[in-house]
Motif scaffolding. Structure first.
Motif, PDB file in Angstrom:
ATOM      1  N   TYR A 221       0.822  -1.206   0.000  1.00 42.56           N
ATOM      2  CA  TYR A 221       0.000   0.000   0.000  1.00 42.56           C
ATOM      3  C   TYR A 221       0.862   1.265   0.000  1.00 42.56           C
ATOM      4  O   TYR A 221       0.449   2.295  -0.535  1.00 42.56           O
ATOM      5  CB  TYR A 221      -0.946  -0.006   1.195  1.00 42.56           C
ATOM      6  CG  TYR A 221      -1.985  -1.105   1.111  1.00 42.56           C
ATOM      7  CD1 TYR A 221      -2.745  -1.274  -0.041  1.00 42.56           C
ATOM      8  CD2 TYR A 221      -2.192  -1.989   2.163  1.00 42.56           C
ATOM      9  CE1 TYR A 221      -3.694  -2.286  -0.135  1.00 42.56           C
ATOM     10  CE2 TYR A 221      -3.132  -3.007   2.078  1.00 42.56           C
ATOM     11  CZ  TYR A 221      -3.874  -3.155   0.932  1.00 42.56           C
ATOM     12  OH  TYR A 221      -4.797  -4.154   0.833  1.00 42.56           O
ATOM     13  N   SER A 222       2.050   1.173   0.580  1.00 47.24           N
ATOM     14  CA  SER A 222       2.970   2.316   0.536  1.00 47.24           C
ATOM     15  C   SER A 222       3.411   2.592  -0.895  1.00 47.24           C
ATOM     16  O   SER A 222       3.489   3.750  -1.326  1.00 47.24           O
ATOM     17  CB  SER A 222       4.197   2.052   1.417  1.00 47.24           C
ATOM     18  OG  SER A 222       3.831   1.936   2.767  1.00 47.24           O
ATOM     19  N   VAL A 223       3.692   1.514  -1.634  1.00 48.32           N
ATOM     20  CA  VAL A 223       4.085   1.664  -3.043  1.00 48.32           C
ATOM     21  C   VAL A 223       2.938   2.263  -3.848  1.00 48.32           C
ATOM     22  O   VAL A 223       3.139   3.135  -4.695  1.00 48.32           O
ATOM     23  CB  VAL A 223       4.517   0.307  -3.633  1.00 48.32           C
ATOM     24  CG1 VAL A 223       4.699   0.408  -5.146  1.00 48.32           C
ATOM     25  CG2 VAL A 223       5.796  -0.170  -2.985  1.00 48.32           C
ATOM     26  N   TYR A 224       1.698   1.789  -3.579  1.00 53.61           N
ATOM     27  CA  TYR A 224       0.540   2.359  -4.257  1.00 53.61           C
ATOM     28  C   TYR A 224       0.430   3.856  -3.965  1.00 53.61           C
ATOM     29  O   TYR A 224       0.190   4.670  -4.872  1.00 53.61           O
ATOM     30  CB  TYR A 224      -0.744   1.667  -3.780  1.00 53.61           C
ATOM     31  CG  TYR A 224      -0.941   0.274  -4.314  1.00 53.61           C
ATOM     32  CD1 TYR A 224      -0.252  -0.170  -5.444  1.00 53.61           C
ATOM     33  CD2 TYR A 224      -1.830  -0.608  -3.713  1.00 53.61           C
ATOM     34  CE1 TYR A 224      -0.428  -1.455  -5.934  1.00 53.61           C
ATOM     35  CE2 TYR A 224      -2.022  -1.894  -4.203  1.00 53.61           C
ATOM     36  CZ  TYR A 224      -1.312  -2.313  -5.309  1.00 53.61           C
ATOM     37  OH  TYR A 224      -1.503  -3.578  -5.781  1.00 53.61           O
ATOM     38  N   ALA A 225       0.582   4.221  -2.690  1.00 53.20           N
ATOM     39  CA  ALA A 225       0.447   5.630  -2.300  1.00 53.20           C
ATOM     40  C   ALA A 225       1.514   6.486  -2.960  1.00 53.20           C
ATOM     41  O   ALA A 225       1.238   7.594  -3.449  1.00 53.20           O
ATOM     42  CB  ALA A 225       0.530   5.749  -0.780  1.00 53.20           C
ATOM     43  N   ILE A 226       2.742   5.963  -2.987  1.00 52.44           N
ATOM     44  CA  ILE A 226       3.844   6.709  -3.612  1.00 52.44           C
ATOM     45  C   ILE A 226       3.603   6.857  -5.105  1.00 52.44           C
ATOM     46  O   ILE A 226       3.868   7.915  -5.699  1.00 52.44           O
ATOM     47  CB  ILE A 226       5.190   6.002  -3.338  1.00 52.44           C
ATOM     48  CG1 ILE A 226       5.525   6.091  -1.838  1.00 52.44           C
ATOM     49  CG2 ILE A 226       6.311   6.616  -4.162  1.00 52.44           C
ATOM     50  CD1 ILE A 226       6.734   5.266  -1.444  1.00 52.44           C
ATOM     51  N   SER A 227       3.071   5.789  -5.736  1.00 52.16           N
ATOM     52  CA  SER A 227       2.794   5.839  -7.171  1.00 52.16           C
ATOM     53  C   SER A 227       1.740   6.888  -7.489  1.00 52.16           C
ATOM     54  O   SER A 227       1.875   7.668  -8.443  1.00 52.16           O
ATOM     55  CB  SER A 227       2.335   4.465  -7.662  1.00 52.16           C
ATOM     56  OG  SER A 227       3.340   3.493  -7.447  1.00 52.16           O
ATOM     57  N   ILE A 228       0.665   6.900  -6.682  1.00 59.12           N
ATOM     58  CA  ILE A 228      -0.406   7.884  -6.903  1.00 59.12           C
ATOM     59  C   ILE A 228       0.123   9.294  -6.681  1.00 59.12           C
ATOM     60  O   ILE A 228      -0.170  10.222  -7.454  1.00 59.12           O
ATOM     61  CB  ILE A 228      -1.590   7.585  -5.976  1.00 59.12           C
ATOM     62  CG1 ILE A 228      -2.246   6.253  -6.368  1.00 59.12           C
ATOM     63  CG2 ILE A 228      -2.610   8.721  -6.026  1.00 59.12           C
ATOM     64  CD1 ILE A 228      -3.320   5.791  -5.412  1.00 59.12           C
ATOM     65  N   LEU A 229       0.926   9.476  -5.631  1.00 55.25           N
ATOM     66  CA  LEU A 229       1.503  10.787  -5.349  1.00 55.25           C
ATOM     67  C   LEU A 229       2.405  11.224  -6.497  1.00 55.25           C
ATOM     68  O   LEU A 229       2.414  12.397  -6.896  1.00 55.25           O
ATOM     69  CB  LEU A 229       2.299  10.734  -4.044  1.00 55.25           C
ATOM     70  CG  LEU A 229       2.952  12.056  -3.587  1.00 55.25           C
ATOM     71  CD1 LEU A 229       1.865  13.112  -3.344  1.00 55.25           C
ATOM     72  CD2 LEU A 229       3.767  11.827  -2.312  1.00 55.25           C
ATOM     73  N   GLY A 230       3.151  10.269  -7.061  1.00 50.07           N
ATOM     74  CA  GLY A 230       4.035  10.589  -8.177  1.00 50.07           C
ATOM     75  C   GLY A 230       3.254  11.023  -9.405  1.00 50.07           C
ATOM     76  O   GLY A 230       3.674  11.948 -10.127  1.00 50.07           O
ATOM     77  N   ILE A 231       2.103  10.362  -9.645  1.00 50.69           N
ATOM     78  CA  ILE A 231       1.268  10.742 -10.789  1.00 50.69           C
ATOM     79  C   ILE A 231       0.734  12.153 -10.628  1.00 50.69           C
ATOM     80  O   ILE A 231       0.779  12.970 -11.562  1.00 50.69           O
ATOM     81  CB  ILE A 231       0.113   9.732 -10.948  1.00 50.69           C
ATOM     82  CG1 ILE A 231       0.664   8.358 -11.370  1.00 50.69           C
ATOM     83  CG2 ILE A 231      -0.902  10.231 -11.966  1.00 50.69           C
ATOM     84  CD1 ILE A 231      -0.378   7.264 -11.376  1.00 50.69           C
ATOM     85  N   PHE A 232       0.227  12.468  -9.417  1.00 51.98           N
ATOM     86  CA  PHE A 232      -0.283  13.823  -9.168  1.00 51.98           C
ATOM     87  C   PHE A 232       0.826  14.865  -9.308  1.00 51.98           C
ATOM     88  O   PHE A 232       0.623  15.949  -9.842  1.00 51.98           O
ATOM     89  CB  PHE A 232      -0.906  13.907  -7.779  1.00 51.98           C
ATOM     90  CG  PHE A 232      -2.313  13.396  -7.713  1.00 51.98           C
ATOM     91  CD1 PHE A 232      -3.338  14.076  -8.372  1.00 51.98           C
ATOM     92  CD2 PHE A 232      -2.629  12.242  -7.017  1.00 51.98           C
ATOM     93  CE1 PHE A 232      -4.650  13.608  -8.322  1.00 51.98           C
ATOM     94  CE2 PHE A 232      -3.939  11.770  -6.973  1.00 51.98           C
ATOM     95  CZ  PHE A 232      -4.949  12.452  -7.628  1.00 51.98           C
ATOM     96  N   LEU A 233       2.022  14.505  -8.833  1.00 54.59           N
ATOM     97  CA  LEU A 233       3.155  15.429  -8.932  1.00 54.59           C
ATOM     98  C   LEU A 233       3.523  15.672 -10.389  1.00 54.59           C
ATOM     99  O   LEU A 233       3.810  16.813 -10.790  1.00 54.59           O
ATOM    100  CB  LEU A 233       4.344  14.863  -8.166  1.00 54.59           C
ATOM    101  CG  LEU A 233       5.611  15.744  -8.132  1.00 54.59           C
ATOM    102  CD1 LEU A 233       5.291  17.078  -7.459  1.00 54.59           C
ATOM    103  CD2 LEU A 233       6.732  15.040  -7.385  1.00 54.59           C
ATOM    104  N   LEU A 234       3.490  14.591 -11.198  1.00 49.76           N
ATOM    105  CA  LEU A 234       3.808  14.728 -12.620  1.00 49.76           C
ATOM    106  C   LEU A 234       2.783  15.603 -13.317  1.00 49.76           C
ATOM    107  O   LEU A 234       3.140  16.477 -14.142  1.00 49.76           O
ATOM    108  CB  LEU A 234       3.839  13.343 -13.261  1.00 49.76           C
ATOM    109  CG  LEU A 234       4.124  13.291 -14.768  1.00 49.76           C
ATOM    110  CD1 LEU A 234       5.499  13.887 -15.066  1.00 49.76           C
ATOM    111  CD2 LEU A 234       4.038  11.865 -15.289  1.00 49.76           C
ATOM    112  N   ILE A 235       1.486  15.382 -13.000  1.00 52.14           N
ATOM    113  CA  ILE A 235       0.428  16.202 -13.601  1.00 52.14           C
ATOM    114  C   ILE A 235       0.608  17.668 -13.215  1.00 52.14           C
ATOM    115  O   ILE A 235       0.456  18.577 -14.049  1.00 52.14           O
ATOM    116  CB  ILE A 235      -0.953  15.691 -13.163  1.00 52.14           C
ATOM    117  CG1 ILE A 235      -1.201  14.289 -13.747  1.00 52.14           C
ATOM    118  CG2 ILE A 235      -2.053  16.649 -13.590  1.00 52.14           C
ATOM    119  CD1 ILE A 235      -2.476  13.637 -13.235  1.00 52.14           C
TER     120      ILE A 235
END
Length: 244
Positions: A221-235
């Motif tokens: 779940y930490s990896v999922y959270a980091i991935s989602i955060l990374g997507i928002f940061l990229l956007i």
């Protein structure tokens, strides 16, 4: 057991798993089971994935709760170890459920032992299952059902647990020899304390598996959270660059 069961992380459903009728049982956690589709998923320690399990292997799973023991057989259809999943998928072929008559939880072990069956005569055997109420003994020698025997279990070179048991069940093995279900009949205080300490140690092995499962889920779940955060940061970076 419901037809579609997804246990909570804080209340794992422990089970024991045997491959190809191997007498070596390993602990697992049932993370999903659907009896309508005859599918189950079992979380297992990562150390078993390399050599112990292979796709197509025949499998037996025993799950025990306070009121019922569920036994189901099948085959391993898939094994996955990744950041998302660490489990084997079982294609279930047969399910048996029956009331739990055991007063004590049993644990898988692999200790040599000595069976004193008659006066001044002893036999070398192996114990693969043990509890505060008895165990499962394997021997090439024939013993009568209903007979009381003395058993010395060699836990370590320095620790031996001795007690008297009654043979309540005998099963002939396909590979030769016999398996004996034995019920504890008599044990002194010193050996009972040693047996209790052994059971307590074996219980910690289940706790370690539950801890590994919890750590795996937290990491996932930490990896999922980091991935989602990374997507928002990229956007955000993309939109910010366009705005400039």
């Amino acid at each position: 057991m419901s037809s579609d069961l997804l246990p909570q992380i804080d209340s794992p459903i422990f089970c024991r798993v045997s491959i190809n009728n191997d007498e070596k049982w390993v602990h697992g956690i049932i993370t999903y089971i659907n009896l309508d589709k005859n599918i189950a998923e079992i979380f297992l320690s990562a150390k078993y994935f390399k050599s112990y399990f292979s796709e197509g292997s025949k499998i037996v799973i025993k799950s025990l709760d306070e009121n019922c023991e569920t036994l189901f057989t099948g085959s391993v259809s898939k094994k996955v170890i990744s950041i998302r999943k660490q489990a084997i998928t079982i294609q279930i072929s047969k399910v048996l459920s029956y009331n739990n008559q055991r007063k004590h939880e049993r644990f898988r072990v692999n200790y040599s032992c000595r069976v004193r069956y008659e006066e001044n005569i002893s036999y070398i055997a192996n114990i693969s299952d043990i509890s505060l109420g008895g165990g499962l003994i394997h021997s090439d020698d024939f013993f009568e059902e209903g007979r009381k025997i003395d058993i010395d279990v060699f836990v370590t070179p320095k620790i031996t647990i001795s007690f008297t048991c009654k043979i309540i069940r005998r099963i002939a093995n396909k590979s030769g020899g016999y398996s004996y279900g034995v019920q504890l009949a008599n044990i002194d205080d010193e050996n009972y304390n040693l047996l209790s300490e052994l059971i307590e140690y074996l219980q910690t092995q289940k706790k370690h598996l539950a801890q590994e499962w919890n750590m795996f889920n937290r990491l996932k779940y930490s990896v999922y959270a980091i991935s989602i955060l990374g997507i928002f940061l990229l956007i955000f970076v993309v939109f910010a660059s366009k705005a400039i």
